[in-house]
Design a protein around this motif. Structure first.
Motif, short mmCIF file in Angstrom:
data_model
loop_
_atom_site.label_atom_id
_atom_site.label_comp_id
_atom_site.label_asym_id
_atom_site.label_seq_id
_atom_site.Cartn_x
_atom_site.Cartn_y
_atom_site.Cartn_z
N ILE A 34 0.82 -1.21 0.00
CA ILE A 34 0.00 0.00 0.00
C ILE A 34 0.86 1.26 0.00
CG2 ILE A 34 -0.19 0.13 2.52
CD1 ILE A 34 -3.01 0.86 0.00
N LEU A 35 2.06 1.18 0.55
CA LEU A 35 2.95 2.34 0.59
C LEU A 35 3.29 2.87 -0.80
CD1 LEU A 35 5.55 1.34 3.34
CD2 LEU A 35 4.00 3.27 3.43
N ASN A 36 3.32 1.96 -1.79
CA ASN A 36 3.78 2.35 -3.13
C ASN A 36 2.93 3.43 -3.77
OD1 ASN A 36 5.48 0.26 -2.57
ND2 ASN A 36 4.88 -1.04 -4.27
N LEU A 37 1.64 3.48 -3.42
CA LEU A 37 0.77 4.50 -3.99
C LEU A 37 0.66 5.73 -3.09
CD1 LEU A 37 -1.00 4.87 -6.55
CD2 LEU A 37 -2.96 4.24 -5.15
N LEU A 38 1.20 5.65 -1.90
CA LEU A 38 1.05 6.75 -0.94
C LEU A 38 2.34 7.53 -0.74
CD1 LEU A 38 -1.07 4.81 1.71
CD2 LEU A 38 -1.91 6.27 -0.13
N VAL A 39 3.24 7.43 -1.73
CA VAL A 39 4.53 8.12 -1.64
C VAL A 39 4.33 9.61 -1.40
CG1 VAL A 39 6.61 8.79 -2.91
CG2 VAL A 39 5.77 6.42 -3.02
N GLY A 47 8.14 14.66 5.72
CA GLY A 47 9.27 15.45 5.26
C GLY A 47 10.49 14.60 4.89
N ILE A 48 10.28 13.56 4.06
CA ILE A 48 11.36 12.63 3.75
C ILE A 48 11.62 12.58 2.24
CG2 ILE A 48 10.98 11.22 5.79
CD1 ILE A 48 9.40 9.27 4.08
N SER A 49 12.75 11.97 1.85
CA SER A 49 13.15 11.87 0.44
C SER A 49 12.67 10.55 -0.17
CB SER A 49 14.67 11.94 0.33
OG SER A 49 15.26 10.79 0.93
N ASP A 50 12.88 10.40 -1.50
CA ASP A 50 12.58 9.13 -2.17
C ASP A 50 13.37 7.99 -1.53
OD1 ASP A 50 10.75 10.10 -3.94
OD2 ASP A 50 11.99 9.87 -5.74
N THR A 51 14.63 8.21 -1.23
CA THR A 51 15.47 7.16 -0.66
C THR A 51 14.95 6.74 0.72
OG1 THR A 51 17.42 7.90 -1.88
CG2 THR A 51 17.79 6.54 0.07
N GLN A 52 14.59 7.70 1.56
CA GLN A 52 14.02 7.37 2.87
C GLN A 52 12.69 6.62 2.72
OE1 GLN A 52 14.36 11.53 4.32
NE2 GLN A 52 15.16 10.63 6.21
N MET A 53 11.90 7.05 1.74
CA MET A 53 10.62 6.38 1.48
C MET A 53 10.86 4.94 1.05
SD MET A 53 7.38 7.06 1.61
CE MET A 53 6.05 5.86 1.39
N SER A 54 11.89 4.73 0.23
CA SER A 54 12.18 3.38 -0.25
C SER A 54 12.58 2.45 0.89
CB SER A 54 13.29 3.42 -1.30
OG SER A 54 14.56 3.67 -0.71
N LEU A 55 13.19 3.00 1.94
CA LEU A 55 13.55 2.17 3.10
C LEU A 55 12.31 1.69 3.84
CD1 LEU A 55 16.60 4.22 4.45
CD2 LEU A 55 16.64 2.11 3.10
N ALA A 386 17.44 0.57 -4.71
CA ALA A 386 18.35 0.67 -5.85
C ALA A 386 17.81 1.64 -6.90
CB ALA A 386 18.58 -0.70 -6.48
N VAL A 387 16.52 1.54 -7.20
CA VAL A 387 15.90 2.45 -8.16
C VAL A 387 15.95 3.89 -7.64
CG1 VAL A 387 13.75 3.06 -9.34
CG2 VAL A 387 14.42 0.65 -9.15
N ALA A 388 15.62 4.05 -6.35
CA ALA A 388 15.63 5.40 -5.77
C ALA A 388 17.02 6.02 -5.78
CB ALA A 388 15.09 5.34 -4.34
N LEU A 389 18.04 5.22 -5.47
CA LEU A 389 19.41 5.73 -5.45
C LEU A 389 19.86 6.16 -6.85
CD1 LEU A 389 21.11 3.17 -3.03
CD2 LEU A 389 20.72 5.60 -2.60
N ASP A 397 17.41 13.56 -10.94
CA ASP A 397 16.22 14.16 -11.54
C ASP A 397 15.03 13.26 -11.24
OD1 ASP A 397 14.23 15.25 -13.10
OD2 ASP A 397 15.26 14.97 -15.01
N ASP A 398 14.03 13.81 -10.52
CA ASP A 398 12.86 13.01 -10.18
C ASP A 398 12.17 12.42 -11.41
OD1 ASP A 398 13.25 13.45 -7.53
OD2 ASP A 398 11.56 14.83 -7.24
N TYR A 399 12.23 13.15 -12.53
CA TYR A 399 11.53 12.70 -13.73
C TYR A 399 12.31 11.63 -14.50
CZ TYR A 399 8.23 16.42 -12.92
OH TYR A 399 7.26 17.21 -12.35
N ALA A 400 13.50 11.32 -14.05
CA ALA A 400 14.29 10.25 -14.68
C ALA A 400 13.98 8.89 -14.08
CB ALA A 400 15.78 10.54 -14.54
N VAL A 401 12.93 8.79 -13.26
CA VAL A 401 12.59 7.52 -12.62
C VAL A 401 12.35 6.42 -13.65
CG1 VAL A 401 10.11 8.01 -12.46
CG2 VAL A 401 11.20 6.46 -10.80
#
Length: 449
Positions: A34-39, A47-55, A386-389, A397-401
């Motif tokens: 469920i976390l994947n859609l609630l980023v 107040g966290i980053s993509d990398t913190q969210m991925s953890l 790995a993807v987030a890093l 670049d966030d749009y390079a996901v």
């Protein structure tokens, strides 16, 4: 020793067991995914980053899922498997509800650790139950139906998340008795936790089958389990790490696909939840059952490594379908995405089924736990991060996901192809090792003439 000729449960009873276990697996994957859609909302509130969210998505869950899995797998080999599953469901549901009360990032990390530890009780015990409920030529299909829970659960997580996010945009925060004002994403976790706790009652309908097969009823010391695994180590390493690479690609991509649609194609979270969630439920379920049916069909024709071969085929097809992340035409993208999810799903029923075919009954739970240890730690533990890093530090670049998903998934899938190909011969040798081990056990227990 348990009579290896004991009858299997009736077809109705066996499939009732699978159905209940499937529902438990669906619940576990809803809680997990469920976390994947609630980023967006969770990042904003904490107040966290993509990398913190991925953890939160992966590593915090995966480490304790894997650590708890091995001792729980040993419990599954000697104690009530139904009771073990019930305790696990109760505990992870309690921790899921606790996630809904997290106020700080470290609170969330601790509760996700609890979810992981609780969910570790399910699959080793479930695989063992199903292996004792179905004859060998039907196991891959049964375990694949159970494994549909991965995609039904993930799809429902996206659908539920999409609906709640859409509703939240119109309603805002919610006032609950005793808890006060809660954010919409917190409400999701509270509802899921309550549903899981109530589901524990349904598990009472499972009836423990007698233990069957080579080594059934034999109490095996832990050192002997290790020695047996070492004797078939080539097969175990190629199997576990080959399927772990596919898990890495799957978890790494699926964690960020909703964000890929939102950032690169302008969809809203609600649209992603409904469209992608529906696709995952249909394509994933069809793919995983197709993989099991194909493996069983090949096994009936005498192909003793059919489970491994289906995994290899799935890896090759998945590598080809990874082009989906570079496609801009939305119609073509959805078509390729359907086949991508289908092929990604194919191996995740045959992989645990393959374990059951090379292990004595009294070691199946432990071997399954080790498989889940490797697959989850590498796949869920490292894949999303790995993807987030790569997004945060390589492309910056966030749009390079989209490129991060493509390159990470493609490189690791190529590794899976190599490992599964190299594992075909050792896997056949492992089946011969099991037969020889069984003969030795029979000789030890035979009465003196």
């Amino acid at each position: 020793m348990t009579n290896n000729n004991s009858l299997y449960p009736t077809t109705k009873r066996a499939w009732l067991t699978v159905s209940i276990l499937l529902l438990a697996y669906v619940l576990s994957f809803i809680d997990r995914q469920i976390l994947n859609l609630l980023v967006g909302p969770i990042r904003a509130d904490l107040g966290i980053s993509d990398t913190q969210m991925s953890l939160l998505m992966g590593l915090s869950f995966a480490i304790f899922y894997t650590i708890a899995g091995i001792p729980l797998g040993r419990v599954a080999d000697s104690r009530s498997r139904r009771g073990l599953i019930a305790c696990g469901v109760f505990f992870w549901s309690l921790m899921t509800a606790a996630c809904g009360m997290a106020k700080q990032y470290w609170h969330f990390v601790i509760f996700r650790i609890g979810v992981g530890a609780g969910e570790a009780a399910l699959s080793p015990a479930a695989y063992s139950l199903m292996a004792d409920s179905f004859p060998p030529e039907k196991r891959a299909t049964a375990i694949s139906v159970y494994s549909m829970g991965i995609y039904l659960g993930a799809g429902m997580a996206f659908l539920l998340g999409g609906i709640v996010v859409t509703w939240a945009n119109a309603r805002g925060d919610v006032m609950l008795p005793l808890l006060g004002m809660v954010r919409p994403w917190q409400l999701i976790f509270l509802v899921l936790g309550a549903a899981g706790i109530m589901f524990c009652l349904v598990l009472l309908a499972i009836k423990e089958p007698t233990r069957k097969g080579v080594g059934a009823g034999v109490a095996v010391p832990l050192k002997d389990v290790g020695a047996y695994l070492l004797s078939i180590r080539k097969a175990v390493i190629c199997h576990n790490f080959g399927f772990a690479c596919l898990s890495f690609a799957s978890y790494g991509a699926s964690a960020w696909i909703p964000t890929f649609f939102i950032r690169n194609h302008g969809l809203t979270p609600g649209e992603v939840g409904i469209y992608y969630g529906s696709l995952v439920m249909v394509a994933g379920s069809l793919g995983i059952v197709f993989g099991g049916r194909l493996a069983d069909a090949l096994a009936r024709k005498g192909m003793k490594d059919s489970n491994m071969r289906v995994g290899l085929l799935a890896a090759i097809l998945t590598l080809l379908c990874n082009v989906v992340y570079l496609v801009d035409n939305m119609t073509l993208l959805w078509v390729i995405m359907f086949f991508n999810v289908f092929t990604v799903a194919m191996p995740f029923g045959v992989a645990p089924a393959a374990i059951q075919e090379v292990m004595p009954n009294s070691m199946r739970g432990q071997a399954s736990a080790i498989y889940l240890f490797v697959v989850t730690l590498i796949g869920l533990g490292i894949g999303p991060t790995a993807v987030a890093l790569v997004t945060d530090y390589v492309f910056q670049d966030d749009y390079a996901v989209r490129y991060s998903i493509f390159w990470v998934a493609s490189i690791i899938t190529l590794g899976s192809i190599v490992l599964l190909w190299k594992g075909l011969k050792p896997y056949l040798e492992a089946r011969e090792t099991l037969a020889a081990w069984g003969d030795r056990q029979e000789q030890k227990t035979a009465p003196a003439v």
